[in-house]
Design a protein around this motif. Structure first.
Motif, PDB file in Angstrom:
ATOM      1  N   LYS A 259       0.835  -1.205   0.000  1.00  0.00           N
ATOM      2  CA  LYS A 259       0.000   0.000   0.000  1.00  0.00           C
ATOM      3  C   LYS A 259       0.866   1.250   0.000  1.00  0.00           C
ATOM      4  N   ASN A 260       1.964   1.214   0.780  1.00  0.00           N
ATOM      5  CA  ASN A 260       2.879   2.363   0.824  1.00  0.00           C
ATOM      6  C   ASN A 260       3.523   2.628  -0.531  1.00  0.00           C
ATOM      7  N   LEU A 261       3.663   1.573  -1.350  1.00  0.00           N
ATOM      8  CA  LEU A 261       4.231   1.716  -2.687  1.00  0.00           C
ATOM      9  C   LEU A 261       3.168   2.033  -3.735  1.00  0.00           C
ATOM     10  N   ASN A 262       1.906   2.135  -3.304  1.00  0.00           N
ATOM     11  CA  ASN A 262       0.782   2.320  -4.232  1.00  0.00           C
ATOM     12  C   ASN A 262       0.747   1.220  -5.282  1.00  0.00           C
ATOM     13  N   SER A 263       1.097   0.015  -4.866  1.00  0.00           N
ATOM     14  CA  SER A 263       1.159  -1.104  -5.800  1.00  0.00           C
ATOM     15  C   SER A 263      -0.236  -1.660  -6.060  1.00  0.00           C
ATOM     16  N   GLN A 264      -0.511  -1.909  -7.332  1.00  0.00           N
ATOM     17  CA  GLN A 264      -1.798  -2.456  -7.734  1.00  0.00           C
ATOM     18  C   GLN A 264      -1.649  -3.826  -8.397  1.00  0.00           C
ATOM     19  N   LYS A 265      -0.534  -4.485  -8.163  1.00  0.00           N
ATOM     20  CA  LYS A 265      -0.292  -5.765  -8.826  1.00  0.00           C
ATOM     21  C   LYS A 265      -1.291  -6.833  -8.360  1.00  0.00           C
ATOM     22  N   PRO A 266      -1.736  -7.701  -9.269  1.00  0.00           N
ATOM     23  CA  PRO A 266      -2.580  -8.836  -8.871  1.00  0.00           C
ATOM     24  C   PRO A 266      -1.835  -9.712  -7.859  1.00  0.00           C
ATOM     25  N   LEU A 267      -2.533 -10.128  -6.829  1.00  0.00           N
ATOM     26  CA  LEU A 267      -1.901 -10.879  -5.746  1.00  0.00           C
ATOM     27  C   LEU A 267      -2.759 -12.077  -5.371  1.00  0.00           C
ATOM     28  N   VAL A 268      -2.171 -13.257  -5.403  1.00  0.00           N
ATOM     29  CA  VAL A 268      -2.825 -14.487  -4.949  1.00  0.00           C
ATOM     30  C   VAL A 268      -2.240 -14.825  -3.582  1.00  0.00           C
ATOM     31  N   ILE A 269      -3.070 -14.886  -2.551  1.00  0.00           N
ATOM     32  CA  ILE A 269      -2.593 -15.178  -1.196  1.00  0.00           C
ATOM     33  C   ILE A 269      -3.194 -16.493  -0.726  1.00  0.00           C
TER      34      ILE A 269
ATOM     35  N   ALA B 209      -3.620 -22.511  -5.039  1.00  0.00           N
ATOM     36  CA  ALA B 209      -2.528 -21.715  -5.597  1.00  0.00           C
ATOM     37  C   ALA B 209      -2.413 -21.930  -7.104  1.00  0.00           C
ATOM     38  N   ILE B 210      -2.548 -23.182  -7.538  1.00  0.00           N
ATOM     39  CA  ILE B 210      -2.432 -23.487  -8.964  1.00  0.00           C
ATOM     40  C   ILE B 210      -3.542 -22.801  -9.762  1.00  0.00           C
ATOM     41  N   HIS B 211      -4.776 -22.952  -9.331  1.00  0.00           N
ATOM     42  CA  HIS B 211      -5.916 -22.416 -10.088  1.00  0.00           C
ATOM     43  C   HIS B 211      -5.856 -20.889 -10.156  1.00  0.00           C
ATOM     44  N   GLU B 212      -5.582 -20.239  -9.046  1.00  0.00           N
ATOM     45  CA  GLU B 212      -5.576 -18.780  -9.043  1.00  0.00           C
ATOM     46  C   GLU B 212      -4.332 -18.226  -9.746  1.00  0.00           C
ATOM     47  N   THR B 213      -3.215 -18.924  -9.613  1.00  0.00           N
ATOM     48  CA  THR B 213      -2.011 -18.497 -10.325  1.00  0.00           C
ATOM     49  C   THR B 213      -2.209 -18.622 -11.826  1.00  0.00           C
ATOM     50  N   PHE B 214      -2.861 -19.686 -12.259  1.00  0.00           N
ATOM     51  CA  PHE B 214      -3.100 -19.871 -13.690  1.00  0.00           C
ATOM     52  C   PHE B 214      -3.904 -18.717 -14.271  1.00  0.00           C
ATOM     53  N   GLN B 215      -4.912 -18.269 -13.531  1.00  0.00           N
ATOM     54  CA  GLN B 215      -5.687 -17.107 -13.986  1.00  0.00           C
ATOM     55  C   GLN B 215      -4.805 -15.863 -14.065  1.00  0.00           C
ATOM     56  N   GLY B 216      -3.880 -15.740 -13.125  1.00  0.00           N
ATOM     57  CA  GLY B 216      -2.950 -14.620 -13.143  1.00  0.00           C
ATOM     58  C   GLY B 216      -2.036 -14.659 -14.359  1.00  0.00           C
ATOM     59  N   LEU B 217      -1.613 -15.867 -14.747  1.00  0.00           N
ATOM     60  CA  LEU B 217      -0.749 -16.012 -15.917  1.00  0.00           C
ATOM     61  C   LEU B 217      -1.463 -15.556 -17.184  1.00  0.00           C
ATOM     62  N   ILE B 218      -2.749 -15.844 -17.270  1.00  0.00           N
ATOM     63  CA  ILE B 218      -3.525 -15.413 -18.439  1.00  0.00           C
ATOM     64  C   ILE B 218      -3.514 -13.890 -18.539  1.00  0.00           C
ATOM     65  N   LYS B 219      -3.700 -13.222 -17.405  1.00  0.00           N
ATOM     66  CA  LYS B 219      -3.688 -11.751 -17.398  1.00  0.00           C
ATOM     67  C   LYS B 219      -2.283 -11.217 -17.697  1.00  0.00           C
ATOM     68  N   ALA B 220      -1.271 -11.860 -17.115  1.00  0.00           N
ATOM     69  CA  ALA B 220       0.112 -11.412 -17.345  1.00  0.00           C
ATOM     70  C   ALA B 220       0.489 -11.511 -18.814  1.00  0.00           C
ATOM     71  N   ASN B 221      -0.070 -12.495 -19.497  1.00  0.00           N
ATOM     72  CA  ASN B 221       0.244 -12.704 -20.908  1.00  0.00           C
ATOM     73  C   ASN B 221      -0.314 -11.601 -21.807  1.00  0.00           C
ATOM     74  N   GLU B 222      -1.178 -10.746 -21.263  1.00  0.00           N
ATOM     75  CA  GLU B 222      -1.756  -9.657 -22.047  1.00  0.00           C
ATOM     76  C   GLU B 222      -0.764  -8.512 -22.266  1.00  0.00           C
ATOM     77  N   TYR B 223       0.298  -8.461 -21.448  1.00  0.00           N
ATOM     78  CA  TYR B 223       1.319  -7.431 -21.642  1.00  0.00           C
ATOM     79  C   TYR B 223       2.161  -7.774 -22.865  1.00  0.00           C
ATOM     80  N   VAL B 224       2.494  -6.757 -23.651  1.00  0.00           N
ATOM     81  CA  VAL B 224       3.375  -6.956 -24.805  1.00  0.00           C
ATOM     82  C   VAL B 224       4.477  -5.892 -24.762  1.00  0.00           C
ATOM     83  N   ARG B 225       5.597  -6.215 -25.353  1.00  0.00           N
ATOM     84  CA  ARG B 225       6.707  -5.251 -25.405  1.00  0.00           C
ATOM     85  C   ARG B 225       6.380  -4.120 -26.386  1.00  0.00           C
ATOM     86  N   ARG B 226       6.703  -2.894 -25.961  1.00  0.00           N
ATOM     87  CA  ARG B 226       6.517  -1.726 -26.800  1.00  0.00           C
ATOM     88  C   ARG B 226       7.753  -0.835 -26.702  1.00  0.00           C
ATOM     89  N   PRO B 227       8.042  -0.047 -27.735  1.00  0.00           N
ATOM     90  CA  PRO B 227       9.201   0.854 -27.670  1.00  0.00           C
ATOM     91  C   PRO B 227       9.019   1.920 -26.591  1.00  0.00           C
TER      92      PRO B 227
END
Length: 542
Positions: free
Chosen positions: A252-262, A278-296
Motif C-alpha cells: 500500500k505504501n508503494l501504491n502497488s496495484q499488482k494482482p496478488l494471490v494469497i 494456488a495453482i488455479h488462481e495463479t493460472f488465472q494470473g498467468l492469463i492476465k500477465a500474458n496480455e502485456y506486450v513489449r513496446r518501444p
C-alpha cells in the motif's frame, strides 16, 4: 595507455602495474623513470617515491593507506608494508558543478519494454511465487516442479496434471515448447508474452527479530511491485512474524496495484487444498500477465543497478569506469541508476558528499555509513575488513583501494537520493543504496529497490544472478572473459590493452543493455538459471 604501468591521478604516489614487472625494469610515469625494485604482479602497486613509516598512500587522488614500513621508490606495495587508512570527511560539501555528457547519440534510442499501469517499465515479464516464511519453502518447490513440468521440463510432479488440464481447457490449445531468443532458452507458446514464472525461497520470516520480519516484508513488497513482475502468488503459514498484513501495508505504501494471490496454509487445511488453490488462481494470473506486450520506450525508463563482485586490481581502471560512463549517460537522459555496497564506498565519502544535491541527503548517507561501520566494529570487524582473499591476491590490498575503484561505477553525476535497504527508488538520477558488499545480498537489494537491470563488474568471475532482474556481467580483464565465457557477458579488457577507450567500451555496453532490456538476448546468468536471492539481515555482513 602505457601497456606496462599507469598512474590513476596526478596526485597519486603509487603506480599500477598493467603487466608483471621485474626488478631492474624501468617504467616512465609522471615524467620520471622508475626503477622497479621488486617483483610486482599485474594489478598490484609500486612506490613512485620513498616512503617512511606513517606516510600516506595516495590512489585515485585520495588516501587509501598508510606505510607501516619504509618503502623504497620502485618497491612493491604489499600488506606487509601498508595498512588501511582513509581521508577524513566533512559534511561541509565542496562546490560541485557537473558537466553533463553529450547524449545526442542516445536521445532517440528506445528499448522494447513492458509498460505497467503505474508508469514503471519492465525489461522482462514474470509471475512471481514467494513464501512469507521458510516453512513454506517446500510448497513453493512443489509449485515450481508442477508449473515447470507442465511447461516442458522433465521432473515429474503429481500436480502437473492439474496445470495441463487447465492448459487444455484454455482455448483448447495443446502445450508446445519452442526455442526462443537463444538456441538453449525455452519459452512457452501458450503464454507467448510471459518470460517465465520465478520462484523464491529464503530462510527468514520467523524466529528472528521483529525488525527482520519487517525488513523481509518490505523487500518482498519491492519484488512484487517491481516493473519486471506482472503479479505474484504468496504462500503463508499463518502464525509467523512476517504476516501477510505487513506485506499488504508495505505494498500500500508503494501504491502497488499488482494482482496478488494469497494462500495461507493454516486457513486452507491440507497441503493438497493449499496447492490446488494456488495453482488455479495463479493460472488465472498467468492469463492476465500474458496480455502485456513489449513496446518501444525511451531509455529514461531504465533503472540500472550498479554492482561489483570478485573484484580485482583492474576493476577500478576498466570495468567500473565503463559503468560510470553508462550511468552518466542514463542520468543525462533522465533515467535512474543505483550505486550499492556501502562497505565499498569507504574512502570515497567526501566525493559522494560533495555530489549530494541537498545537505539532508549528505547527512543521511553519512549516518547510514557510520551506523553500519559501527555495527561491524561492535562484533570485532569493520569496513576495513571487507576485502576478500581473492581481492587481496589480485591487488586490492585495503578497503579504501577497493572502495575508490568501486565508487567509479557511479560515474560523476550528482547524487539525487540516498536509500536505506528496502527503500524503493523514486527519484531519477544517481541514487545511493545501503546494501552489504556481499554480492547476492546486494543484488537482492538492488532488485527490491526497483532496478529493472543490473550491471555487475567482476575481475575474478562470479555466476551471481537474480530471479527477476537481468544481471549483465562485465569483466575487467580479457583473461577472465576467455576463461569463463559461460558467465561473462561483456569484457572491458580492451581498455587495459589499449584497444578501447572507456567511452568506446561504454558505447558497446549500452548497445548490449538495450538488446537485453528488449528481450532480444538473455544474460549468461539467465541462461544458466543463476537465480540468487538472499535477504540481508541487518546484522554484520560486509
Amino acid at each position: 595507455m602505457n601497456n606496462t604501468a599507469l598512474i590513476l591521478d596526478p596526485n597519486d604516489n603509487v603506480g599500477v602495474a598493467l603487466s608483471d614487472l621485474s626488478p631492474g625494469q624501468s617504467v616512465i610515469l609522471k615524467n620520471q623513470s622508475i626503477d622497479i625494485q621488486d617483483h610486482v604482479l599485474a594489478k598490484h602497486k609500486f612506490a613512485l617515491q620513498d616512503f617512511k613509516v606513517g606516510d600516506e598512500i595516495l590512489m585515485y587522488g585520495t588516501i587509501v593507506g598508510e606505510a607501516t614500513k619504509a618503502i623504497q621508490k620502485g618497491g612493491a606495495i604489499t600488506l606487509e608494508n601498508i595498512h588501511h587508512k582513509t581521508k577524513n570527511y566533512t559534511l561541509e560539501p565542496g562546490i560541485y558543478n557537473w558537466k553533463s555528457p553529450a547524449i545526442t547519440h542516445w536521445k532517440d534510442r528506445t528499448f522494447l519494454g513492458y509498460q505497467r499501469p503505474d508508469g514503471q517499465v519492465g525489461t522482462a515479464n514474470y509471475w512471481l511465487v514467494l513464501p512469507m516464511v521458510f516453512c513454506e519453502n517446500t510448497n513453493v518447490k512443489l509449485l515450481q516442479e508442477a508449473f515447470e513440468n507442465a511447461l516442458g521440463f522433465a521432473i515429474p510432479n503429481p500436480y502437473e496434471i492439474q496445470i495441463k488440464s487447465l492448459l487444455e481447457d484454455w482455448k483448447q490449445q495443446k502445450f508446445t515448447e519452442s526455442v526462443s531468443r537463444t538456441s538453449n532458452t525455452h519459452k512457452s507458446k501458450i503464454f507467448e508474452n510471459l518470460d517465465g514464472i520465478r520462484f523464491l525461497t529464503h530462510s527468514m520470516g520467523c524466529g528472528g527479530t521483529r525488525q527482520d520480519a519487517e525488513s523481509l516484508c518490505a523487500l518482498l513488497a519491492g519484488y512484487i511491485h517491481h516493473p519486471n513482475v506482472a503479479g505474484a502468488t504468496v504462500l503463508s503459514l499463518g502464525c509467523q512474524n512476517a504476516q501477510v498484513s505487513i506485506l499488504q501495508e508495505k505494498l500500500k505504501n508503494l501504491n502497488s496495484q499488482k494482482p496478488l494471490v494469497i494462500c495461507e496454509q493454516q486457513q486452507e487445511g491440507t497441503t493438497e487444498q493449499l496447492i490446488t488453490k494456488a495453482i488455479h488462481e495463479t493460472f488465472q494470473g498467468l492469463i492476465k500477465a500474458n496480455e502485456y506486450v513489449r513496446r518501444p520506450v525511451p531509455l529514461d525508463k531504465l533503472v540500472i543497478g550498479l554492482e561489483c563482485g570478485g573484484s580485482d586490481g583492474f576493476s577500478g581502471i576498466s570495468a567500473n569506469p565503463t559503468l560510470g560512463q553508462v550511468s552518466d549517460w542514463i542520468v543525462a537522459l533522465g533515467g535512474t541508476t543505483i550505486l550499492s555496497e556501502f562497505p565499498e564506498l569507504c574512502g570515497a565519502e567526501q566525493n559522494l558528499i560533495n555530489r549530494c544535491t541537498t545537505p539532508e541527503l549528505a547527512e543521511k548517507f553519512v549516518h547510514l555509513m557510520e551506523a553500519y561501520n559501527a555495527a561491524a566494529k561492535r562484533v570485532g570487524s569493520g569496513f576495513d575488513m571487507n576485502p576478500s582473499p581473492g581481492n587481496i591476491k589480485d591487488g586490492l590490498l585495503t578497503d579504501a583501494i577497493k572502495s575508490c575503484g568501486a565508487a567509479k561505477k557511479g560515474g560523476t553525476a550528482p547524487v539525487t537520493d540516498v536509500l536505506d535497504y528496502t527503500e524503493y527508488v523514486k527519484t531519477p538520477g544517481l541514487n545511493l543504496l545501503c546494501t552489504p558488499g556481499n554480492d547476492v545480498e546486494s543484488t537482492t537489494g538492488l532488485a527490491g529497490s526497483g532496478a529493472n537491470l543490473i550491471l555487475f563488474t567482476t575481475g575474478l568471475g562470479t555466476p551471481t544472478g537474480n530471479p527477476i532482474c537481468p544481471v549483465i556481467k562485465v569483466s575487467s580483464n580479457t583473461k577472465v572473459a576467455e576463461r569463463m565465457p559461460d558467465i561473462i557477458d561483456f569484457s572491458t579488457g580492451g581498455i587495459i590493452s589499449g584497444e578501447d577507450s572507456i567511452e568506446t567500451a561504454a558505447e558497446k555496453l549500452l548497445d548490449l543493455i538495450i538488446e537485453i532490456a528488449s528481450g532480444k538476448k538473455l544474460t549468461k546468468a539467465e541462461e544458466k538459471r543463476n537465480f540468487d536471492f538472499i535477504p540481508w539481515k541487518r546484522g554484520v555482513s560486509l
